[in-house]
Design a protein around this motif. Structure first.
Motif, PDB file in Angstrom:
ATOM      1  N   UNK A   1       1.649 -15.292  -1.739  1.00 51.04           N
ATOM      2  CA  UNK A   1       1.965 -15.715  -0.367  1.00 51.04           C
ATOM      3  C   UNK A   1       2.139 -14.511   0.545  1.00 51.04           C
ATOM      4  N   UNK A   2       2.707 -13.439   0.004  1.00 50.72           N
ATOM      5  CA  UNK A   2       2.955 -12.222   0.775  1.00 50.72           C
ATOM      6  C   UNK A   2       2.377 -11.035   0.024  1.00 50.72           C
ATOM      7  N   UNK A   3       1.546 -10.253   0.726  1.00 50.85           N
ATOM      8  CA  UNK A   3       0.882  -9.111   0.092  1.00 50.85           C
ATOM      9  C   UNK A   3       1.464  -7.799   0.601  1.00 50.85           C
ATOM     10  N   UNK A   4       1.870  -6.954  -0.331  1.00 50.39           N
ATOM     11  CA  UNK A   4       2.367  -5.624  -0.020  1.00 50.39           C
ATOM     12  C   UNK A   4       1.385  -4.597  -0.572  1.00 50.39           C
ATOM     13  N   UNK A   5       0.981  -3.663   0.261  1.00 49.48           N
ATOM     14  CA  UNK A   5       0.168  -2.525  -0.164  1.00 49.48           C
ATOM     15  C   UNK A   5       1.021  -1.277   0.021  1.00 49.48           C
ATOM     16  N   UNK A   6       1.216  -0.544  -1.063  1.00 47.91           N
ATOM     17  CA  UNK A   6       1.976   0.705  -0.944  1.00 47.91           C
ATOM     18  C   UNK A   6       1.010   1.861  -0.742  1.00 47.91           C
ATOM     19  N   UNK A   7       1.384   2.791   0.106  1.00 53.30           N
ATOM     20  CA  UNK A   7       0.589   3.989   0.392  1.00 53.30           C
ATOM     21  C   UNK A   7       1.522   5.176   0.207  1.00 53.30           C
ATOM     22  N   UNK A   8       1.426   5.780  -0.964  1.00 46.88           N
ATOM     23  CA  UNK A   8       2.348   6.864  -1.304  1.00 46.88           C
ATOM     24  C   UNK A   8       1.658   7.836  -2.245  1.00 46.88           C
ATOM     25  N   UNK A   9       1.443   9.053  -1.785  1.00 45.40           N
ATOM     26  CA  UNK A   9       0.873  10.094  -2.643  1.00 45.40           C
ATOM     27  C   UNK A   9       2.024  10.621  -3.493  1.00 45.40           C
ATOM     28  N   UNK A  10       2.087  10.109  -4.699  1.00 48.21           N
ATOM     29  CA  UNK A  10       3.240  10.339  -5.569  1.00 48.21           C
ATOM     30  C   UNK A  10       3.228  11.753  -6.155  1.00 48.21           C
ATOM     31  N   UNK A  11       4.149  12.614  -5.735  1.00 48.14           N
ATOM     32  CA  UNK A  11       4.093  14.015  -6.180  1.00 48.14           C
ATOM     33  C   UNK A  11       4.345  14.198  -7.663  1.00 48.14           C
ATOM     34  N   UNK A  12       5.061  13.262  -8.290  1.00 51.46           N
ATOM     35  CA  UNK A  12       5.437  13.485  -9.686  1.00 51.46           C
ATOM     36  C   UNK A  12       4.297  13.244 -10.670  1.00 51.46           C
ATOM     37  N   UNK A  13       3.165  12.705 -10.200  1.00 51.23           N
ATOM     38  CA  UNK A  13       2.036  12.529 -11.113  1.00 51.23           C
ATOM     39  C   UNK A  13       0.991  13.620 -10.960  1.00 51.23           C
ATOM     40  N   UNK A  14       1.290  14.622 -10.152  1.00 51.97           N
ATOM     41  CA  UNK A  14       0.405  15.780  -9.989  1.00 51.97           C
ATOM     42  C   UNK A  14       0.959  16.951 -10.783  1.00 51.97           C
ATOM     43  N   UNK A  15       0.091  17.619 -11.513  1.00 50.76           N
ATOM     44  CA  UNK A  15       0.499  18.797 -12.250  1.00 50.76           C
ATOM     45  C   UNK A  15       0.348  20.061 -11.423  1.00 50.76           C
ATOM     46  N   UNK A  16       0.740  21.166 -12.009  1.00 49.84           N
ATOM     47  CA  UNK A  16       0.617  22.462 -11.344  1.00 49.84           C
ATOM     48  C   UNK A  16      -0.864  22.765 -11.085  1.00 49.84           C
ATOM     49  N   UNK A  17      -1.162  23.283  -9.911  1.00 49.26           N
ATOM     50  CA  UNK A  17      -2.519  23.661  -9.492  1.00 49.26           C
ATOM     51  C   UNK A  17      -3.444  22.462  -9.282  1.00 49.26           C
TER      52      UNK A  17
END
Length: 282
Positions: free
Chosen positions: A49-65
């Protein structure tokens, strides 16, 4: 469509919808929407009935470099595209709103994240599991849609939901491709003209591997050796991260193919790390 940046405001709205007996759908994204993202929204829209789209560049799933600071973005374009798909809330929080300075709680499923992307990106799935759990706690979805291009991620989220008894149905959406077969990805924007011309060979190689198996080849190493030579020839500027055949549920590498097998690859082509997969039925 409402744009919400405050996690607590989102949670309160969703709790109110729950009290009203409304079914909530969630599509988690990192933005820079293409037709693959829109397919997720189209899949979710009739399921809720209600649709939520999240837009978040999640920093914790990126590794170094990795490309956290350079990840492509187009907020106004994304906003318009989400609204056109009938999104009720676009949830676009800041990093500080999602992670306190002393954040210390992590969720991980090491067994499913040991191979494929997890082998070269050791913190990736810990970050994915943690942020997805946070989104589930905030949005309280009855159904959430994820793309099958990230098959390992989808398998991990399904295990997460099962193991923690989270009351959400996980729905997979088939890979959406360009007309030449290249799997759609926000990172395709990094490709030069030469690299873009070569990239469809990823899909073509997977189709050849599927033909090998369906024609009787049962030794996983033989299929992997074929793909290694194929990509060295067709994508000479690429660097293979992995070429693997795994059990599609447990993401455990196969030696002998006796049932369904997922052929999955990741290749660094210039600045873009491209992944793709194909499920092969035996």
């Amino acid at each position: 469509m409402q744009v919400i940046t405050d996690p607590i405001e989102l949670q309160q709205q969703c709790m109110q919808w729950q009290r009203e007996g409304l079914k909530i759908g969630l599509v988690p994204t990192m933005g820079y929407f293409h037709d693959g993202h829109l397919a997720l929204m189209k899949k979710a829209r009739p399921l809720c009935d209600k649709l939520i789209v999240s837009l978040f560049v999640n920093p914790t799933q990126f590794g170094e470099n990795e490309d956290l600071d350079k990840y492509p973005h187009d907020f106004e374009g994304d906003k318009a595209k989400a609204e056109a798909q009938g999104t009720d809330i676009l949830f676009a929080p800041e990093k500080s709103a999602m992670y306190e300075a002393d954040h210390a709680t992590w969720i991980n499923i090491p067994s499913l994240g040991e191979h494929l992307c997890g082998a070269s990106r050791p913190v990736h799935f810990q970050g994915v599991c943690t942020v997805v759990t946070k989104l589930f706690m905030l949005a309280r979805p009855d159904v959430a849609v994820f793309g099958q291009k990230d098959w390992q991620q989808l398998a991990i989220i399904r295990r997460l939901v099962r193991d923690l008894n989270i009351p959400v149905e996980i729905v997979g959406q088939e890979i959406v491709r360009e007309s030449d077969g290249l799997a759609m990805s926000s990172r395709n924007a990094y490709l030069t003209e030469e690299e873009r011309a070569a990239a469809p060979a990823i899909r073509k190689g997977l189709l050849k591997a599927a033909d090998m198996i369906q024609s009787g080849e049962r030794t996983a190493q033989a299929v992997k050796d074929f793909l290694k030579k194929e990509y060295a020839s067709t994508i000479p500027m690429g660097t293979v991260d992995y070429i693997e055949l795994v059990d599609p549920n447990d993401i455990v590498p196969l030696k002998t193919i006796t049932g369904p097998a997922l052929a999955a690859v990741a290749i660094q082509v210039g600045k873009a790390r491209l992944i793709d997969n194909i499920l092969i039925e035996v």
